[in-house]
Write a protein that holds these residues in place. Structure first.
Motif, PDB file in Angstrom:
ATOM      1  N   GLY A  30      13.329  -1.016 -39.763  1.00  0.00           N
ATOM      2  CA  GLY A  30      12.349  -2.091 -39.741  1.00  0.00           C
ATOM      3  C   GLY A  30      11.017  -1.758 -40.375  1.00  0.00           C
ATOM      4  O   GLY A  30      10.130  -2.605 -40.451  1.00  0.00           O
ATOM      5  N   ILE A  31      10.872  -0.534 -40.843  1.00  0.00           N
ATOM      6  CA  ILE A  31       9.583  -0.119 -41.415  1.00  0.00           C
ATOM      7  C   ILE A  31       9.417  -0.699 -42.813  1.00  0.00           C
ATOM      8  O   ILE A  31      10.308  -0.562 -43.654  1.00  0.00           O
ATOM      9  N   THR A  32       8.277  -1.328 -43.067  1.00  0.00           N
ATOM     10  CA  THR A  32       8.018  -1.906 -44.380  1.00  0.00           C
ATOM     11  C   THR A  32       7.114  -1.027 -45.240  1.00  0.00           C
ATOM     12  O   THR A  32       7.155  -1.108 -46.465  1.00  0.00           O
ATOM     13  N   ALA A  33       6.312  -0.206 -44.598  1.00  0.00           N
ATOM     14  CA  ALA A  33       5.431   0.690 -45.343  1.00  0.00           C
ATOM     15  C   ALA A  33       5.033   1.846 -44.436  1.00  0.00           C
ATOM     16  O   ALA A  33       5.027   1.715 -43.212  1.00  0.00           O
ATOM     17  N   MET A  34       4.703   2.960 -45.086  1.00  0.00           N
ATOM     18  CA  MET A  34       4.200   4.115 -44.351  1.00  0.00           C
ATOM     19  C   MET A  34       3.025   4.695 -45.104  1.00  0.00           C
ATOM     20  O   MET A  34       2.813   4.410 -46.288  1.00  0.00           O
ATOM     21  N   GLY A  35       2.267   5.512 -44.384  1.00  0.00           N
ATOM     22  CA  GLY A  35       1.118   6.096 -45.051  1.00  0.00           C
ATOM     23  C   GLY A  35       0.484   7.213 -44.263  1.00  0.00           C
ATOM     24  O   GLY A  35       0.930   7.554 -43.161  1.00  0.00           O
ATOM     25  N   TRP A  36      -0.534   7.766 -44.877  1.00  0.00           N
ATOM     26  CA  TRP A  36      -1.350   8.803 -44.261  1.00  0.00           C
ATOM     27  C   TRP A  36      -2.775   8.293 -44.127  1.00  0.00           C
ATOM     28  O   TRP A  36      -3.322   7.705 -45.081  1.00  0.00           O
ATOM     29  N   TYR A  37      -3.345   8.525 -42.973  1.00  0.00           N
ATOM     30  CA  TYR A  37      -4.733   8.215 -42.707  1.00  0.00           C
ATOM     31  C   TYR A  37      -5.416   9.500 -42.239  1.00  0.00           C
ATOM     32  O   TYR A  37      -4.744  10.459 -41.849  1.00  0.00           O
ATOM     33  N   ARG A  38      -6.732   9.496 -42.277  1.00  0.00           N
ATOM     34  CA  ARG A  38      -7.453  10.657 -41.765  1.00  0.00           C
ATOM     35  C   ARG A  38      -8.713  10.209 -41.048  1.00  0.00           C
ATOM     36  O   ARG A  38      -9.276   9.149 -41.341  1.00  0.00           O
ATOM     37  N   GLN A  39      -9.126  11.041 -40.122  1.00  0.00           N
ATOM     38  CA  GLN A  39     -10.402  10.807 -39.453  1.00  0.00           C
ATOM     39  C   GLN A  39     -11.236  12.054 -39.635  1.00  0.00           C
ATOM     40  O   GLN A  39     -10.905  13.132 -39.097  1.00  0.00           O
ATOM     41  N   ARG A  40     -12.256  11.927 -40.432  1.00  0.00           N
ATOM     42  CA  ARG A  40     -13.152  13.041 -40.691  1.00  0.00           C
ATOM     43  C   ARG A  40     -14.225  13.081 -39.628  1.00  0.00           C
ATOM     44  O   ARG A  40     -14.518  12.080 -38.981  1.00  0.00           O
ATOM     45  N   PRO A  41     -14.848  14.257 -39.400  1.00  0.00           N
ATOM     46  CA  PRO A  41     -15.854  14.396 -38.342  1.00  0.00           C
ATOM     47  C   PRO A  41     -16.956  13.346 -38.461  1.00  0.00           C
ATOM     48  O   PRO A  41     -17.567  13.185 -39.528  1.00  0.00           O
ATOM     49  N   GLY A  42     -17.179  12.621 -37.394  1.00  0.00           N
ATOM     50  CA  GLY A  42     -18.249  11.641 -37.345  1.00  0.00           C
ATOM     51  C   GLY A  42     -17.963  10.349 -38.077  1.00  0.00           C
ATOM     52  O   GLY A  42     -18.858   9.501 -38.220  1.00  0.00           O
ATOM     53  N   LYS A  43     -16.708  10.169 -38.547  1.00  0.00           N
ATOM     54  CA  LYS A  43     -16.381   8.978 -39.321  1.00  0.00           C
ATOM     55  C   LYS A  43     -15.185   8.263 -38.714  1.00  0.00           C
ATOM     56  O   LYS A  43     -14.452   8.804 -37.912  1.00  0.00           O
ATOM     57  N   GLN A  44     -15.020   7.021 -39.153  1.00  0.00           N
ATOM     58  CA  GLN A  44     -13.876   6.244 -38.686  1.00  0.00           C
ATOM     59  C   GLN A  44     -12.614   6.657 -39.425  1.00  0.00           C
ATOM     60  O   GLN A  44     -12.676   7.225 -40.518  1.00  0.00           O
ATOM     61  N   ARG A  45     -11.496   6.345 -38.824  1.00  0.00           N
ATOM     62  CA  ARG A  45     -10.217   6.627 -39.471  1.00  0.00           C
ATOM     63  C   ARG A  45     -10.134   5.819 -40.762  1.00  0.00           C
ATOM     64  O   ARG A  45     -10.477   4.644 -40.796  1.00  0.00           O
TER      65      ARG A  45
END
Length: 116
Positions: A30-45
């Motif tokens: 059922g997955i339509t897309a995948m990805g990588w996200y990151r959360q850097r210090p003091g910042k939003q994802r």
């Protein structure tokens, strides 16, 4: 349900390379897309790279030419090859999957630290 488990993070010197992996299990059809996200210090994802089921890829401008997203057959494992890393790439990297009704699944993340 979809389960995501990331690995491959660690400490790397600036200019070096690191490869992240995300093992996918559960209702992967059922997955339509995948990805990588990151959360850097003091910042939003933030989004780093995404790939659709059909293979369309997008990168955030700051990693274009340095990072490469890839996968085994959709969807067993997805990867993020990180080359020429910079200190500003430091952060926690999360694997993401989305289904046709826009439900998001997240892994627990893997920490990447780039030393100057």
């Amino acid at each position: 349900q979809v389960q995501l488990v990331e690995s491959g993070g660690g400490l790397v010197q600036a200019g070096g390379s690191l490869k992240l992996s995300c093992v996918v299990s559960g209702r992967t059809n059922g997955i339509t897309a995948m990805g990588w996200y990151r959360q850097r210090p003091g910042k939003q994802r933030e989004l780093v790279a995404t790939m659709t089921r059909g293979g369309t890829i997008n990168y955030v401008d700051s990693v274009k030419g340095r990072f490469t997203i890839s996968r085994d057959a959709p969807w067993n494992t997805i990867y993020l090859q990180m080359d020429s890393v910079k200190p500003e790439d430091t952060g926690r990297y999360y694997c993401n999957a989305i289904n046709p009704v826009n439900v998001n699944y997240w892994g627990q993340g893997t920490q990447v630290t780039v030393s100057a």
